[in-house]
Design a protein around this motif. Structure first.
Motif, PDB file in Angstrom:
ATOM      1  N   UNK A 236       0.831  -1.203   0.000  1.00  0.00           N
ATOM      2  CA  UNK A 236       0.000   0.000   0.000  1.00  0.00           C
ATOM      3  C   UNK A 236       0.867   1.256   0.000  1.00  0.00           C
ATOM      4  N   UNK A 237       2.030   1.163   0.629  1.00  0.00           N
ATOM      5  CA  UNK A 237       3.041   2.220   0.650  1.00  0.00           C
ATOM      6  C   UNK A 237       4.311   1.559   1.148  1.00  0.00           C
ATOM      7  N   UNK A 238       5.380   2.328   1.287  1.00  0.00           N
ATOM      8  CA  UNK A 238       6.624   1.766   1.793  1.00  0.00           C
ATOM      9  C   UNK A 238       6.398   1.146   3.161  1.00  0.00           C
ATOM     10  N   UNK A 239       6.684  -0.160   3.272  1.00  0.00           N
ATOM     11  CA  UNK A 239       6.511  -0.922   4.506  1.00  0.00           C
ATOM     12  C   UNK A 239       5.057  -1.000   4.961  1.00  0.00           C
ATOM     13  N   UNK A 240       4.141  -0.836   4.019  1.00  0.00           N
ATOM     14  CA  UNK A 240       2.724  -0.895   4.346  1.00  0.00           C
ATOM     15  C   UNK A 240       2.157  -2.291   4.217  1.00  0.00           C
ATOM     16  N   UNK A 241       0.853  -2.375   3.954  1.00  0.00           N
ATOM     17  CA  UNK A 241       0.172  -3.658   3.802  1.00  0.00           C
ATOM     18  C   UNK A 241       0.550  -4.298   2.475  1.00  0.00           C
ATOM     19  N   UNK A 242       0.577  -5.624   2.440  1.00  0.00           N
ATOM     20  CA  UNK A 242       0.782  -6.377   1.209  1.00  0.00           C
ATOM     21  C   UNK A 242      -0.583  -6.597   0.549  1.00  0.00           C
ATOM     22  N   UNK A 243      -0.721  -6.146  -0.703  1.00  0.00           N
ATOM     23  CA  UNK A 243      -2.000  -6.155  -1.410  1.00  0.00           C
ATOM     24  C   UNK A 243      -1.917  -7.007  -2.668  1.00  0.00           C
ATOM     25  N   UNK A 244      -3.059  -7.559  -3.072  1.00  0.00           N
ATOM     26  CA  UNK A 244      -3.170  -8.226  -4.359  1.00  0.00           C
ATOM     27  C   UNK A 244      -4.537  -7.901  -4.955  1.00  0.00           C
ATOM     28  N   UNK A 245      -4.569  -7.694  -6.261  1.00  0.00           N
ATOM     29  CA  UNK A 245      -5.811  -7.406  -6.964  1.00  0.00           C
ATOM     30  C   UNK A 245      -5.755  -7.954  -8.374  1.00  0.00           C
ATOM     31  N   UNK A 246      -6.908  -7.964  -9.044  1.00  0.00           N
ATOM     32  CA  UNK A 246      -7.009  -8.581 -10.369  1.00  0.00           C
ATOM     33  C   UNK A 246      -7.757  -7.664 -11.324  1.00  0.00           C
ATOM     34  N   UNK A 247      -7.334  -7.707 -12.586  1.00  0.00           N
ATOM     35  CA  UNK A 247      -8.032  -6.994 -13.652  1.00  0.00           C
ATOM     36  C   UNK A 247      -8.461  -7.997 -14.715  1.00  0.00           C
ATOM     37  N   UNK A 248      -9.693  -7.848 -15.200  1.00  0.00           N
ATOM     38  CA  UNK A 248     -10.190  -8.735 -16.249  1.00  0.00           C
ATOM     39  C   UNK A 248     -10.322  -7.991 -17.574  1.00  0.00           C
ATOM     40  N   UNK A 249      -9.829  -6.742 -17.628  1.00  0.00           N
ATOM     41  CA  UNK A 249      -9.935  -5.955 -18.858  1.00  0.00           C
ATOM     42  C   UNK A 249      -8.594  -5.344 -19.256  1.00  0.00           C
ATOM     43  N   UNK A 250      -7.515  -6.073 -18.975  1.00  0.00           N
ATOM     44  CA  UNK A 250      -6.212  -5.636 -19.433  1.00  0.00           C
ATOM     45  C   UNK A 250      -5.638  -4.458 -18.701  1.00  0.00           C
ATOM     46  N   UNK A 251      -6.002  -4.264 -17.451  1.00  0.00           N
ATOM     47  CA  UNK A 251      -5.439  -3.198 -16.646  1.00  0.00           C
ATOM     48  C   UNK A 251      -6.244  -1.921 -16.630  1.00  0.00           C
ATOM     49  N   UNK A 252      -7.334  -1.859 -17.391  1.00  0.00           N
ATOM     50  CA  UNK A 252      -8.158  -0.655 -17.383  1.00  0.00           C
ATOM     51  C   UNK A 252      -8.820  -0.451 -16.035  1.00  0.00           C
ATOM     52  N   UNK A 253      -9.211  -1.536 -15.409  1.00  0.00           N
ATOM     53  CA  UNK A 253      -9.828  -1.440 -14.090  1.00  0.00           C
ATOM     54  C   UNK A 253      -9.419  -2.635 -13.245  1.00  0.00           C
ATOM     55  N   UNK A 254      -9.273  -2.403 -11.962  1.00  0.00           N
ATOM     56  CA  UNK A 254      -8.975  -3.439 -10.983  1.00  0.00           C
ATOM     57  C   UNK A 254     -10.019  -3.378  -9.889  1.00  0.00           C
TER      58      UNK A 254
END
Length: 458
Positions: free
Chosen positions: A191-209
């Motif tokens: 989320x930021x330096x030394x912040x939370x570890x995040x994961x997300x997915x896009x199904x439209x080639x990066x236009x939206x997550x």
């Protein structure tokens, strides 16, 4: 206004921050011209203004219904300001410095341009991936000391890296790595330096997550409190699981600095379910063997790269605070919570910047596109980028010097944090590039794309 349940923006607009009603989304300076692009309604009539920095008045260049412009016949080594209007709407005034560059520029940010100062002032964390639909995606974040460091920009190329255009941006997202899993695009980040570890997915080639999922809670490292540290590294499949690297700690932690660890998930499981991930116990650096005696407990051990050796073992090879050495750990692939175990030091000539190692099945060799540490008196020099080759993860040789600027001031020029892929007979790589008036070698003003043709014969 209503709340949002997504990760992506186009663009992200912080409250009460002047970002412009028209958004200039990409800037590319050349030796004698500046190319830039913006977001606008289709066929909106826009007017472009520019001036040399220091001049009193802006010059109206043109009216256009396009969403891009080239300001030509400019002087190399000179800074310019420019903006776009459409009726009452106006963009921010942006800056660029004309001059020679390298490769194909994905994006550029002048060190005095405050367009992203709410996150950072320099371009960092290159990440590149080939989408299953054929195009290339590149991402980079905005960083600077004492800044939030939490915005990432995504760009796309439909012509093999020759040209690029803006796609979207993620907030919060730092140290991100894009990867493809089962034909779908994912982003793994902090989320930021030394912040939370995040994961997300896009199904439209990066236009939206969709909204990111928190896999591990961190801190922010501001007072020595430890959190998640990572870099855009390979995600590796091994034994039916997907593995990634990270560390726990902070530069301000005088006790152990950063402790090495890995994360893993069954490759058939849902990556967006936190309970499906396992994290190995963090391992602070210690004097594990005679060759490590005398080194302090907070010796640099960061930014590991995962690779499978010729014995079929999964290794985590880490950037290490001993000249021309990398630290090699073994991953316990049977007990996913077990800590890494020390294997050896590996002689490696490019260890004072992040590096990535990949195995090439066709040649049976390991390759790295890495910043060379060639001067023991100036360990942070980053103005020589080379292609390295090894047949055994023990002995390394230079296959070719790629970007050699050793004649330039090492305080001003840097090629670093490369993300690369092997495709056929070529290597494609994305570089964090400091050149042509960067704040310094570390604080990069370019993200540049490069292709090494027929790399096995170099």
């Amino acid at each position: 206004m209503r709340g949002r349940n997504t990760w992506s923006y186009r663009p992200y607009r912080p409250f009460l921050t002047e970002v412009g009603e028209i958004y200039i989304c990409r800037v590319v300076p050349y030796r004698d011209r500046i190319h830039f692009e913006w977001l606008a309604d289709e066929k909106m009539s826009c007017r472009v203004y520019f001036r040399r920095c220091g001049e009193k008045a802006f010059t109206c260049l043109c009216d256009t219904t396009e969403t891009f412009c080239d300001i030509e016949n400019l002087e190399s080594g000179t800074d310019y300001e420019f903006y776009v209007t459409a009726g009452e709407k106006k963009s921010r005034v942006r800056l660029a410095r004309c001059g020679e560059t390298v490769g194909n520029v994905v994006n550029y940010l002048h060190p005095d341009d405050e367009a992203y100062a709410f996150s950072g002032r320099y371009l960092c964390s290159p990440s590149m991936v080939r989408h299953p639909d054929g195009y290339l995606l590149a991402s980079m974040d905005l960083f600077a000391g004492s800044h939030p460091q939490n915005l990432t920009l995504i760009f796309r190329s439909d012509d093999e890296g020759e040209s690029w255009h803006y796609v979207s941006e993620l907030m919060p997202c730092f140290w991100g790595k894009m990867f493809i899993h089962k034909g779908e695009l994912y982003m793994l980040s902090c989320s930021t330096e030394y912040g939370d570890l995040l994961i997300g997915k896009s199904v439209d080639g990066g236009k939206s997550f969709s909204a990111p999922v928190v896999l591990l809670r961190g801190a922010n490292g501001k007072n020595g409190s430890s959190g998640v540290h990572k870099n855009p590294q390979n995600m590796v499949y091994f034994g039916g699981r997907l593995y990634g690297t990270l560390e726990w700690g902070t530069w301000a932690n005088q006790q152990y600095g950063h402790a090495a660890m890995v994360m893993s998930c069954d490759e058939s499981a849902d990556l967006l379910v936190p309970e499906n991930w396992s994290f190995s116990e963090p391992v602070p650096f210690g004097q594990f063997a005679p060759e490590l005696e005398g080194l302090p407990d907070n010796t640099m051990t960061i930014e590991g790269t995962l690779v499978v050796d010729k014995n079929g073992e999964l290794l985590n090879i880490m950037r290490f605070g001993k000249y021309h050495q990398a630290l090699v750990y073994r991953v316990n692939t049977e007990d996913h919570d077990a800590p890494l175990t020390y294997v050896r030091c590996m002689a490696f000539p490019a260890n004072y910047s992040k590096f990535m190692i990949k195995y090439d099945e066709k040649s049976g060799c390991y390759y790295s596109v890495a910043t060379m540490a060639y001067n023991p008196e100036r360990l942070n020099t980053r103005n020589l980028l080379s292609l390295l080759k090894s047949g055994d993860l023990i002995h390394w040789e230079t296959a070719s010097d790629l970007l050699d600027y050793r004649d330039s001031d090492p305080q001003d020029v840097g090629f670093q944090y490369v993300d690369f892929s092997i495709e056929g007979d070529d290597i494609l790589y994305l570089c964090r590039t400091a050149l042509n008036g960067a704040h310094n070698y570390h604080d990069a003003n370019y993200s540049t794309f490069h292709r090494i043709r027929d790399f096995r014969n170099l």
